[in-house]
Motif scaffolding. Sequence first.
Motif, PDB file in Angstrom:
ATOM      1  N   LEU A  41     -20.926  28.440 -20.885  1.00  0.00           N
ATOM      2  CA  LEU A  41     -21.679  27.931 -22.194  1.00  0.00           C
ATOM      3  C   LEU A  41     -21.196  26.746 -22.611  1.00  0.00           C
ATOM      4  CD1 LEU A  41     -21.729  31.175 -24.561  1.00  0.00           C
ATOM      5  CD2 LEU A  41     -23.638  30.309 -23.309  1.00  0.00           C
ATOM      6  N   ARG A  42     -19.755  26.365 -22.398  1.00  0.00           N
ATOM      7  CA  ARG A  42     -19.209  25.084 -22.795  1.00  0.00           C
ATOM      8  C   ARG A  42     -19.793  24.140 -21.793  1.00  0.00           C
ATOM      9  NH1 ARG A  42     -13.915  26.448 -21.937  1.00  0.00           N
ATOM     10  NH2 ARG A  42     -13.364  27.453 -23.853  1.00  0.00           N
ATOM     11  N   ASP A  43     -20.081  24.518 -20.542  1.00  0.00           N
ATOM     12  CA  ASP A  43     -20.654  23.694 -19.464  1.00  0.00           C
ATOM     13  C   ASP A  43     -22.180  23.410 -19.785  1.00  0.00           C
ATOM     14  OD1 ASP A  43     -20.211  22.269 -16.891  1.00  0.00           O
ATOM     15  OD2 ASP A  43     -21.902  23.756 -16.236  1.00  0.00           O
ATOM     16  N   TYR A  44     -22.783  24.617 -19.803  1.00  0.00           N
ATOM     17  CA  TYR A  44     -24.367  24.440 -20.083  1.00  0.00           C
ATOM     18  C   TYR A  44     -24.653  23.545 -21.377  1.00  0.00           C
ATOM     19  CZ  TYR A  44     -29.132  25.954 -20.481  1.00  0.00           C
ATOM     20  OH  TYR A  44     -30.561  25.850 -20.472  1.00  0.00           O
ATOM     21  N   VAL A  45     -24.035  23.672 -22.507  1.00  0.00           N
ATOM     22  CA  VAL A  45     -24.447  22.880 -23.668  1.00  0.00           C
ATOM     23  C   VAL A  45     -24.161  21.225 -23.448  1.00  0.00           C
ATOM     24  CG1 VAL A  45     -24.254  24.830 -25.320  1.00  0.00           C
ATOM     25  CG2 VAL A  45     -22.385  23.507 -24.875  1.00  0.00           C
ATOM     26  N   SER A  46     -22.714  21.282 -22.392  1.00  0.00           N
ATOM     27  CA  SER A  46     -22.771  19.858 -22.320  1.00  0.00           C
ATOM     28  C   SER A  46     -23.829  19.248 -21.303  1.00  0.00           C
ATOM     29  CB  SER A  46     -21.420  19.799 -21.365  1.00  0.00           C
ATOM     30  OG  SER A  46     -21.611  20.096 -20.019  1.00  0.00           O
ATOM     31  N   VAL A  50     -28.733  22.555 -27.131  1.00  0.00           N
ATOM     32  CA  VAL A  50     -29.200  23.788 -27.746  1.00  0.00           C
ATOM     33  C   VAL A  50     -28.784  23.906 -28.960  1.00  0.00           C
ATOM     34  CG1 VAL A  50     -28.021  26.340 -27.669  1.00  0.00           C
ATOM     35  CG2 VAL A  50     -28.165  24.936 -25.392  1.00  0.00           C
ATOM     36  N   GLU A  51     -29.637  24.500 -29.739  1.00  0.00           N
ATOM     37  CA  GLU A  51     -29.598  24.345 -31.067  1.00  0.00           C
ATOM     38  C   GLU A  51     -29.085  25.844 -31.862  1.00  0.00           C
ATOM     39  OE1 GLU A  51     -33.756  25.185 -33.615  1.00  0.00           O
ATOM     40  OE2 GLU A  51     -33.548  23.294 -32.533  1.00  0.00           O
ATOM     41  N   LEU A  52     -29.391  26.799 -30.821  1.00  0.00           N
ATOM     42  CA  LEU A  52     -29.158  28.309 -31.348  1.00  0.00           C
ATOM     43  C   LEU A  52     -28.908  29.124 -30.384  1.00  0.00           C
ATOM     44  CD1 LEU A  52     -29.398  30.042 -34.035  1.00  0.00           C
ATOM     45  CD2 LEU A  52     -31.807  30.419 -33.197  1.00  0.00           C
ATOM     46  N   ILE A  53     -27.878  29.944 -30.540  1.00  0.00           N
ATOM     47  CA  ILE A  53     -27.635  30.959 -29.774  1.00  0.00           C
ATOM     48  C   ILE A  53     -27.785  32.457 -30.342  1.00  0.00           C
ATOM     49  CG2 ILE A  53     -25.554  32.310 -28.402  1.00  0.00           C
ATOM     50  CD1 ILE A  53     -24.332  29.554 -28.320  1.00  0.00           C
ATOM     51  N   GLN A  73     -18.072  40.702 -31.921  1.00  0.00           N
ATOM     52  CA  GLN A  73     -17.588  39.677 -33.119  1.00  0.00           C
ATOM     53  C   GLN A  73     -16.594  39.053 -32.858  1.00  0.00           C
ATOM     54  OE1 GLN A  73     -18.787  39.560 -36.069  1.00  0.00           O
ATOM     55  NE2 GLN A  73     -20.323  40.939 -35.669  1.00  0.00           N
ATOM     56  N   HIS A  74     -15.552  39.566 -31.888  1.00  0.00           N
ATOM     57  CA  HIS A  74     -14.548  38.675 -31.365  1.00  0.00           C
ATOM     58  C   HIS A  74     -15.007  37.426 -30.620  1.00  0.00           C
ATOM     59  CE1 HIS A  74     -10.522  37.555 -30.158  1.00  0.00           C
ATOM     60  NE2 HIS A  74     -10.995  37.672 -28.802  1.00  0.00           N
ATOM     61  N   PHE A  75     -15.837  37.600 -29.650  1.00  0.00           N
ATOM     62  CA  PHE A  75     -16.483  36.656 -28.855  1.00  0.00           C
ATOM     63  C   PHE A  75     -17.348  35.558 -30.047  1.00  0.00           C
ATOM     64  CE2 PHE A  75     -20.103  34.690 -26.878  1.00  0.00           C
ATOM     65  CZ  PHE A  75     -19.578  33.821 -25.846  1.00  0.00           C
ATOM     66  N   ILE A  76     -18.027  36.128 -30.962  1.00  0.00           N
ATOM     67  CA  ILE A  76     -18.713  35.057 -31.808  1.00  0.00           C
ATOM     68  C   ILE A  76     -17.738  34.354 -32.573  1.00  0.00           C
ATOM     69  CG2 ILE A  76     -20.030  35.250 -33.838  1.00  0.00           C
ATOM     70  CD1 ILE A  76     -21.707  37.495 -32.682  1.00  0.00           C
ATOM     71  N   LYS A  81     -15.531  28.619 -33.137  1.00  0.00           N
ATOM     72  CA  LYS A  81     -14.627  27.632 -32.909  1.00  0.00           C
ATOM     73  C   LYS A  81     -14.769  26.714 -31.958  1.00  0.00           C
ATOM     74  CE  LYS A  81     -11.293  30.784 -35.250  1.00  0.00           C
ATOM     75  NZ  LYS A  81     -10.105  31.768 -34.719  1.00  0.00           N
ATOM     76  N   GLU A  82     -15.164  27.115 -30.863  1.00  0.00           N
ATOM     77  CA  GLU A  82     -15.420  26.267 -29.429  1.00  0.00           C
ATOM     78  C   GLU A  82     -16.766  25.382 -29.736  1.00  0.00           C
ATOM     79  OE1 GLU A  82     -13.693  25.927 -26.748  1.00  0.00           O
ATOM     80  OE2 GLU A  82     -11.909  27.216 -27.746  1.00  0.00           O
ATOM     81  N   LEU A  83     -17.778  25.894 -30.339  1.00  0.00           N
ATOM     82  CA  LEU A  83     -19.089  25.241 -30.239  1.00  0.00           C
ATOM     83  C   LEU A  83     -19.689  25.111 -31.645  1.00  0.00           C
ATOM     84  CD1 LEU A  83     -20.589  26.761 -26.969  1.00  0.00           C
ATOM     85  CD2 LEU A  83     -19.603  24.397 -27.288  1.00  0.00           C
ATOM     86  N   PRO A  84     -18.767  24.786 -32.472  1.00  0.00           N
ATOM     87  CA  PRO A  84     -19.503  24.741 -34.237  1.00  0.00           C
ATOM     88  C   PRO A  84     -20.490  24.270 -34.516  1.00  0.00           C
ATOM     89  CG  PRO A  84     -17.425  23.337 -33.752  1.00  0.00           C
ATOM     90  CD  PRO A  84     -17.578  23.750 -32.472  1.00  0.00           C
ATOM     91  N   GLN A  85     -21.205  23.199 -33.655  1.00  0.00           N
ATOM     92  CA  GLN A  85     -22.254  22.679 -33.888  1.00  0.00           C
ATOM     93  C   GLN A  85     -23.643  23.517 -33.488  1.00  0.00           C
ATOM     94  OE1 GLN A  85     -20.454  22.417 -31.099  1.00  0.00           O
ATOM     95  NE2 GLN A  85     -21.487  21.835 -29.569  1.00  0.00           N
TER      96      GLN A  85
END
Length: 136
Positions: A41-46, A50-53, A73-76, A81-85
């Motif tokens: 996901l980090r790579d994809y949004v770079s 993406v505005e919404l997951i 829930q843990h992943f969310i 934290k990782e992609l707060p935008q």
Amino acid sequence: MARILAIDFGEKRTGIAVTDPLQIIASGLTTVSTTELLEYLRDYVSKEEVELIVIGQPRRMNNEFSEVEQKIQHFINILNKELPQIAVTRVDERFTSKIAFQSMLDGGVKKKDRRKKELLDKVSATVILQSYLYNR
């Protein structure tokens, strides 16, 4: 406009679907190992805006959450934290696997290909995304 990305979270594999930039068409993107999901996901949004997951919310017929909900829930929490935008929302995913399998049957997917769980996960993510787009 930016894309909307959907996740069919699984303990081993996770299906991913995405819209076009105009948010009209939902398409299966890929299936990744759940251990590699955040990195993917980090790579994809770079590379893509993406505005919404949208993440599937697994419930049983009695409306209780399934066991995997704690892991989601843990992943969310990590994702926020990782992609707060990027906003995160949930969609009830009851019956998505059955709908996805029926879609593959109706689409003429060969029996050999229907056995590939990766394909089912990707199609399930697409069903989750279509459900979100239809009901928003």
